[in-house]
Motif scaffolding. Structure first.
Motif, PDB file in Angstrom:
ATOM      1  N   GLU A  51     -12.185   1.072  -5.974  1.00  0.00           N
ATOM      2  CA  GLU A  51     -13.431   0.537  -4.943  1.00  0.00           C
ATOM      3  C   GLU A  51     -13.462   1.343  -3.683  1.00  0.00           C
ATOM      4  OE1 GLU A  51     -11.131  -1.993  -6.073  1.00  0.00           O
ATOM      5  OE2 GLU A  51     -12.388  -2.233  -7.709  1.00  0.00           O
ATOM      6  N   GLY A  52     -12.836   2.349  -3.392  1.00  0.00           N
ATOM      7  CA  GLY A  52     -12.622   3.237  -2.468  1.00  0.00           C
ATOM      8  C   GLY A  52     -11.842   2.780  -1.219  1.00  0.00           C
ATOM      9  N   GLU A  53     -11.082   1.574  -1.381  1.00  0.00           N
ATOM     10  CA  GLU A  53     -10.350   1.144  -0.070  1.00  0.00           C
ATOM     11  C   GLU A  53      -9.172   2.044   0.072  1.00  0.00           C
ATOM     12  OE1 GLU A  53     -11.170  -3.376  -0.909  1.00  0.00           O
ATOM     13  OE2 GLU A  53     -10.362  -2.169  -2.341  1.00  0.00           O
ATOM     14  N   ASN A  54      -8.729   2.309   1.336  1.00  0.00           N
ATOM     15  CA  ASN A  54      -7.359   2.889   1.703  1.00  0.00           C
ATOM     16  C   ASN A  54      -6.319   1.951   1.239  1.00  0.00           C
ATOM     17  OD1 ASN A  54      -6.097   5.204   2.811  1.00  0.00           O
ATOM     18  ND2 ASN A  54      -5.948   3.922   4.631  1.00  0.00           N
ATOM     19  N   CYS A  55      -5.329   2.509   0.654  1.00  0.00           N
ATOM     20  CA  CYS A  55      -4.080   1.791   0.144  1.00  0.00           C
ATOM     21  C   CYS A  55      -2.708   2.363   0.510  1.00  0.00           C
ATOM     22  CB  CYS A  55      -4.158   1.340  -1.306  1.00  0.00           C
ATOM     23  SG  CYS A  55      -5.723   0.650  -1.802  1.00  0.00           S
ATOM     24  N   LEU A  56      -1.859   1.524   0.591  1.00  0.00           N
ATOM     25  CA  LEU A  56      -0.268   2.285   1.149  1.00  0.00           C
ATOM     26  C   LEU A  56       0.430   1.586  -0.255  1.00  0.00           C
ATOM     27  CD1 LEU A  56       1.541   3.731   2.888  1.00  0.00           C
ATOM     28  CD2 LEU A  56       2.277   1.463   3.775  1.00  0.00           C
ATOM     29  N   PRO A  57       1.203   2.535  -1.183  1.00  0.00           N
ATOM     30  CA  PRO A  57       1.801   2.041  -1.978  1.00  0.00           C
ATOM     31  C   PRO A  57       3.313   1.722  -1.540  1.00  0.00           C
ATOM     32  CG  PRO A  57       1.675   4.397  -2.137  1.00  0.00           C
ATOM     33  CD  PRO A  57       0.855   3.877  -1.126  1.00  0.00           C
ATOM     34  N   LEU A 100      -4.939  -1.862   2.372  1.00  0.00           N
ATOM     35  CA  LEU A 100      -4.136  -2.677   1.665  1.00  0.00           C
ATOM     36  C   LEU A 100      -2.865  -2.202   0.876  1.00  0.00           C
ATOM     37  CD1 LEU A 100      -7.568  -3.646  -0.320  1.00  0.00           C
ATOM     38  CD2 LEU A 100      -6.594  -4.909   1.370  1.00  0.00           C
ATOM     39  N   LEU A 101      -2.317  -2.875   0.274  1.00  0.00           N
ATOM     40  CA  LEU A 101      -1.087  -2.504   0.031  1.00  0.00           C
ATOM     41  C   LEU A 101      -1.086  -2.653  -1.864  1.00  0.00           C
ATOM     42  CD1 LEU A 101       0.851  -4.506   2.291  1.00  0.00           C
ATOM     43  CD2 LEU A 101       0.910  -2.179   1.970  1.00  0.00           C
ATOM     44  N   VAL A 102      -0.449  -1.476  -2.244  1.00  0.00           N
ATOM     45  CA  VAL A 102      -0.507  -1.335  -3.740  1.00  0.00           C
ATOM     46  C   VAL A 102       1.186  -1.715  -3.907  1.00  0.00           C
ATOM     47  CG1 VAL A 102      -0.264  -0.175  -5.942  1.00  0.00           C
ATOM     48  CG2 VAL A 102      -2.208   0.332  -3.856  1.00  0.00           C
ATOM     49  N   VAL A 103       1.473  -3.033  -4.414  1.00  0.00           N
ATOM     50  CA  VAL A 103       2.777  -3.465  -4.437  1.00  0.00           C
ATOM     51  C   VAL A 103       3.616  -3.314  -5.597  1.00  0.00           C
ATOM     52  CG1 VAL A 103       4.381  -5.665  -4.191  1.00  0.00           C
ATOM     53  CG2 VAL A 103       2.021  -5.056  -2.903  1.00  0.00           C
ATOM     54  N   PHE A 104       4.571  -2.387  -5.636  1.00  0.00           N
ATOM     55  CA  PHE A 104       5.526  -2.094  -6.519  1.00  0.00           C
ATOM     56  C   PHE A 104       4.681  -1.366  -7.869  1.00  0.00           C
ATOM     57  CE2 PHE A 104       9.725  -3.867  -8.672  1.00  0.00           C
ATOM     58  CZ  PHE A 104       9.992  -2.492  -9.184  1.00  0.00           C
ATOM     59  N   PRO A 105       3.987  -0.573  -7.697  1.00  0.00           N
ATOM     60  CA  PRO A 105       3.280   0.373  -8.690  1.00  0.00           C
ATOM     61  C   PRO A 105       4.175   0.692  -9.899  1.00  0.00           C
ATOM     62  CG  PRO A 105       3.031   1.609  -6.788  1.00  0.00           C
ATOM     63  CD  PRO A 105       3.595   0.581  -6.400  1.00  0.00           C
ATOM     64  N   ASN A 106       4.034   0.608 -11.199  1.00  0.00           N
ATOM     65  CA  ASN A 106       4.708   1.200 -11.950  1.00  0.00           C
ATOM     66  C   ASN A 106       4.065   2.697 -12.370  1.00  0.00           C
ATOM     67  OD1 ASN A 106       2.292   0.958 -13.826  1.00  0.00           O
ATOM     68  ND2 ASN A 106       3.034  -0.627 -14.877  1.00  0.00           N
ATOM     69  N   LEU A 107       4.658   3.595 -13.326  1.00  0.00           N
ATOM     70  CA  LEU A 107       4.392   4.862 -13.394  1.00  0.00           C
ATOM     71  C   LEU A 107       2.821   4.896 -14.232  1.00  0.00           C
ATOM     72  CD1 LEU A 107       7.873   6.196 -14.346  1.00  0.00           C
ATOM     73  CD2 LEU A 107       6.464   6.465 -12.395  1.00  0.00           C
ATOM     74  N   LYS A 108       2.536   3.958 -14.692  1.00  0.00           N
ATOM     75  CA  LYS A 108       1.177   3.953 -15.203  1.00  0.00           C
ATOM     76  C   LYS A 108       0.045   3.571 -14.230  1.00  0.00           C
ATOM     77  CE  LYS A 108       2.662   2.022 -19.569  1.00  0.00           C
ATOM     78  NZ  LYS A 108       2.677   0.783 -20.583  1.00  0.00           N
ATOM     79  N   GLU A 109       0.503   3.529 -12.750  1.00  0.00           N
ATOM     80  CA  GLU A 109      -0.300   3.122 -11.964  1.00  0.00           C
ATOM     81  C   GLU A 109      -0.894   1.843 -11.903  1.00  0.00           C
ATOM     82  OE1 GLU A 109      -3.301   6.194 -10.993  1.00  0.00           O
ATOM     83  OE2 GLU A 109      -1.734   7.688 -11.393  1.00  0.00           O
ATOM     84  N   GLU A 110      -0.169   0.947 -12.225  1.00  0.00           N
ATOM     85  CA  GLU A 110      -0.535  -0.498 -12.551  1.00  0.00           C
ATOM     86  C   GLU A 110       0.212  -1.405 -11.429  1.00  0.00           C
ATOM     87  OE1 GLU A 110      -1.337  -0.773 -17.322  1.00  0.00           O
ATOM     88  OE2 GLU A 110       0.629  -1.090 -16.360  1.00  0.00           O
ATOM     89  N   PRO A 116      -2.691  -7.244   3.730  1.00  0.00           N
ATOM     90  CA  PRO A 116      -1.250  -6.972   4.446  1.00  0.00           C
ATOM     91  C   PRO A 116      -0.832  -8.673   4.743  1.00  0.00           C
ATOM     92  CG  PRO A 116      -2.758  -5.431   5.390  1.00  0.00           C
ATOM     93  CD  PRO A 116      -3.616  -6.398   4.408  1.00  0.00           C
ATOM     94  N   TYR A 117      -1.815  -9.459   5.326  1.00  0.00           N
ATOM     95  CA  TYR A 117      -1.184 -10.949   5.390  1.00  0.00           C
ATOM     96  C   TYR A 117      -0.795 -11.476   4.410  1.00  0.00           C
ATOM     97  CZ  TYR A 117      -1.701 -10.025  10.738  1.00  0.00           C
ATOM     98  OH  TYR A 117      -1.567  -9.647  12.004  1.00  0.00           O
ATOM     99  N   GLU A 118      -1.394 -11.343   3.140  1.00  0.00           N
ATOM    100  CA  GLU A 118      -0.635 -11.814   2.079  1.00  0.00           C
ATOM    101  C   GLU A 118       0.645 -11.322   1.791  1.00  0.00           C
ATOM    102  OE1 GLU A 118      -2.013 -12.157  -2.645  1.00  0.00           O
ATOM    103  OE2 GLU A 118      -3.551 -11.339  -1.301  1.00  0.00           O
ATOM    104  N   LEU A 119       0.844 -10.037   1.774  1.00  0.00           N
ATOM    105  CA  LEU A 119       2.238  -9.768   1.488  1.00  0.00           C
ATOM    106  C   LEU A 119       2.932 -10.219   2.598  1.00  0.00           C
ATOM    107  CD1 LEU A 119       4.101  -7.915  -0.118  1.00  0.00           C
ATOM    108  CD2 LEU A 119       3.563  -5.981   1.666  1.00  0.00           C
ATOM    109  N   ASP A 120       2.463 -10.281   3.958  1.00  0.00           N
ATOM    110  CA  ASP A 120       3.344 -10.848   4.921  1.00  0.00           C
ATOM    111  C   ASP A 120       3.845 -12.465   4.656  1.00  0.00           C
ATOM    112  OD1 ASP A 120       3.525 -12.612   7.735  1.00  0.00           O
ATOM    113  OD2 ASP A 120       3.899 -10.563   8.320  1.00  0.00           O
TER     114      ASP A 120
END
Length: 130
Positions: A51-57, A100-110, A116-120
């Motif tokens: 969706e074009g959102e900035n994300c940190l893996p 947003l956070l991309v939490v623990f992506p696998n090698l298939k980019e899933e 951030p506050y949900e992860l917090d």
């Protein structure tokens, strides 16, 4: 401090569902007191969602992050952020930057994409469960 990770555990965890990897991330980050991401000389690496959102893996161990250090990210290295620093400074900063956070992506980019506050909230619950 990073925990010991066997090749068997490494491979098995990458096969877990997005939700199970998210749960494992919370548990391991709380236990180790670290969150891992990728950085190069220009700073932390971010990606764009569909969706074009900035994300940190983010990952729970440097070995997972290191697997992403190829191609356009070949100049990157895994870097740790102490969990207390993450909770105090990174969560509000990421929220302010609309990252947003991309939490623990696998090698298939899933992976799960979370606010951030949900992860917090998840990290604080995992710390309380220790």
């Amino acid at each position: 401090m990073s925990y010991s990770l066997s090749q068997k555990d490494y491979q098995a965890s990458l096969k877990l569902s997005n939700n199970k990897r998210y749960e494992l991330f919370l548990k391991k980050a709380a236990q180790s007191g670290e969150i891992w991401s990728l950085a190069n000389d220009e700073g932390w690496v971010t990606i764009s969602s569909e969706e074009g959102e900035n994300c940190l893996p983010v990952w729970p161990h440097p070995q997972y992050a290191e697997a992403w250090c190829n191609g356009e990210w070949s100049d990157c290295q895994p870097r740790a952020v102490a969990l207390d620093v993450w909770l105090e400074r990174w969560t509000p900063g990421l929220e302010q930057d609309e990252t947003l956070l991309v939490v623990f992506p696998n090698l298939k980019e899933e992976a799960l994409l979370v606010d951030p506050y949900e992860l917090d909230d998840g990290l604080r619950a995992a710390l309380d469960a220790l």
